[in-house]
Write a protein that holds these residues in place. Structure first.
Motif, short mmCIF file in Angstrom:
data_model
loop_
_atom_site.label_atom_id
_atom_site.label_comp_id
_atom_site.label_asym_id
_atom_site.label_seq_id
_atom_site.Cartn_x
_atom_site.Cartn_y
_atom_site.Cartn_z
N SER A 226 26.83 -13.47 -27.19
CA SER A 226 26.18 -12.50 -28.05
C SER A 226 24.68 -12.60 -27.80
N VAL A 227 24.05 -11.45 -27.58
CA VAL A 227 22.63 -11.39 -27.23
C VAL A 227 21.93 -10.44 -28.18
N ALA A 228 20.82 -10.87 -28.77
CA ALA A 228 20.04 -10.04 -29.69
C ALA A 228 18.82 -9.49 -28.95
N SER A 229 18.41 -8.27 -29.31
CA SER A 229 17.22 -7.67 -28.74
C SER A 229 16.19 -7.42 -29.84
N LEU A 230 15.01 -7.94 -29.62
CA LEU A 230 13.92 -7.82 -30.59
C LEU A 230 13.48 -6.37 -30.78
N THR A 231 13.43 -5.59 -29.72
CA THR A 231 12.84 -4.25 -29.81
C THR A 231 13.86 -3.13 -29.98
N THR A 232 15.12 -3.35 -29.64
CA THR A 232 16.10 -2.26 -29.75
C THR A 232 16.99 -2.39 -30.98
N ASP A 233 16.80 -3.45 -31.77
CA ASP A 233 17.57 -3.65 -33.02
C ASP A 233 19.07 -3.61 -32.77
N ARG A 234 19.52 -4.26 -31.68
CA ARG A 234 20.94 -4.30 -31.35
C ARG A 234 21.35 -5.72 -30.98
N VAL A 235 22.63 -6.01 -31.23
CA VAL A 235 23.26 -7.22 -30.73
C VAL A 235 24.38 -6.76 -29.80
N LEU A 236 24.38 -7.28 -28.59
CA LEU A 236 25.44 -6.98 -27.63
C LEU A 236 26.31 -8.21 -27.45
N THR A 237 27.61 -8.02 -27.27
CA THR A 237 28.49 -9.09 -26.83
C THR A 237 28.83 -8.78 -25.38
N VAL A 238 28.57 -9.76 -24.51
CA VAL A 238 28.65 -9.59 -23.07
C VAL A 238 29.65 -10.59 -22.50
N SER A 239 30.49 -10.14 -21.56
CA SER A 239 31.45 -11.04 -20.90
C SER A 239 30.74 -11.89 -19.85
N GLN A 240 31.42 -12.90 -19.34
CA GLN A 240 30.87 -13.73 -18.27
C GLN A 240 30.64 -12.93 -17.00
N GLY B 90 16.66 -0.38 -21.06
CA GLY B 90 16.52 -0.08 -22.48
C GLY B 90 16.81 -1.27 -23.38
N PHE B 91 17.51 -2.28 -22.87
CA PHE B 91 17.78 -3.48 -23.67
C PHE B 91 16.73 -4.51 -23.26
N VAL B 92 15.59 -4.46 -23.95
CA VAL B 92 14.45 -5.28 -23.57
C VAL B 92 14.19 -6.36 -24.60
N GLU B 93 13.43 -7.34 -24.17
CA GLU B 93 13.06 -8.48 -24.99
C GLU B 93 14.26 -9.12 -25.67
N PRO B 94 15.24 -9.63 -24.90
CA PRO B 94 16.33 -10.37 -25.53
C PRO B 94 15.74 -11.56 -26.28
N SER B 95 16.08 -11.69 -27.55
CA SER B 95 15.41 -12.68 -28.39
C SER B 95 16.34 -13.76 -28.90
N GLY B 96 17.58 -13.76 -28.47
CA GLY B 96 18.49 -14.81 -28.88
C GLY B 96 19.79 -14.69 -28.11
N VAL B 97 20.45 -15.82 -27.92
CA VAL B 97 21.74 -15.84 -27.24
C VAL B 97 22.62 -16.89 -27.91
N ALA B 98 23.90 -16.58 -28.04
CA ALA B 98 24.87 -17.52 -28.60
C ALA B 98 26.18 -17.39 -27.84
N ALA B 99 26.70 -18.52 -27.39
CA ALA B 99 27.96 -18.54 -26.63
C ALA B 99 29.14 -18.65 -27.58
N ARG B 100 30.16 -17.83 -27.35
CA ARG B 100 31.37 -17.85 -28.16
C ARG B 100 32.41 -18.78 -27.52
N ALA B 101 33.42 -19.15 -28.29
CA ALA B 101 34.48 -20.03 -27.80
C ALA B 101 35.23 -19.42 -26.63
N ASP B 102 35.37 -18.09 -26.59
CA ASP B 102 36.11 -17.43 -25.51
C ASP B 102 35.26 -17.20 -24.26
#
Length: 195
Positions: free
Chosen positions: A118-132, A102-114
């Motif tokens: 953070s990953v954005a999805s073009l089609t689901t209108d969500r940003v997820l923060t994901v651990s290593q 359901g989390f398709v077409e990830p359209s951006g990624v940004a690495a945090r200091a910790d």
């Protein structure tokens, strides 16, 4: 420093010095799309390959795999693609870090200091923060047609909303606010080293 200019429609890269003089051109790349600084080289994606460009050199292949957006932190390159979020291994392959139905077409990624991403999805209108480890730490919804994401030094997430033509800030506590809105179309964003 050197300035790398990607000409996606001309399938080439041009490198300039800070005064604007052309230093070198590298051509023949299939649709270069995004780039990231890994601490010693610029890494960019073109076609199904990842390339690195060190100062004073021409690009060399450092990996393979389909990637649409890139970011790097502490020498590690992260990439989004149709299968999810991956990291570039020292061996040059993209290792899947996160994928979710359901989390398709990830359209951006940004690495945090910790280390979280953070990953954005073009089609689901969500940003997820994901651990290593690939676990979802946080999920933010309600931002229309995301096309890019960046994280500042305080771990605020900034998301580009194409359909809303705006940049939205998501504070660490999840509060969303519009930072900038315009009639222009936004595509990607990034912070400099000072965040």
């Amino acid at each position: 420093g050197e300035l790398l200019v990607v000409h996606g429609t001309r399938n080439e890269l041009q490198v300039y010095d800070p005064q604007g003089s052309l230093l070198r051109t590298a051509a023949g790349f299939s649709g270069p799309r995004d780039l990231a600084w890994n601490g010693s080289e610029l890494v960019f994606n073109a076609g199904s390959f990842l390339y690195a460009l060190a100062a004073g050199s021409l690009p060399r292949i450092v990996g393979s795999g389909s990637a649409t957006r890139l970011d790097a932190r502490d020498g590690v390159v992260y990439a989004t693609g149709s299968s999810g979020l991956s990291r570039l291994t020292p061996g040059g392959t993209l290792q899947l870090l996160f994928s979710q139905p359901g989390f398709v077409e990830p359209s951006g990624v940004a690495a945090r200091a910790d280390g979280a991403l953070s990953v954005a999805s073009l089609t689901t209108d969500r940003v997820l923060t994901v651990s290593q480890a690939g676990q979802v730490i946080a999920s933010y919804a309600g931002i229309n047609t995301l096309s890019g994401v960046a994280v500042d030094a305080q771990d605020n997430v900034y998301a580009v909303s194409d359909s809303g033509r705006q940049i939205v800030r998501i504070a660490p506590d999840g509060v969303q606010s519009t930072v900038f809105a315009s009639g222009s179309m936004f595509d990607m964003l990034a912070f400099d080293a000072s965040g």
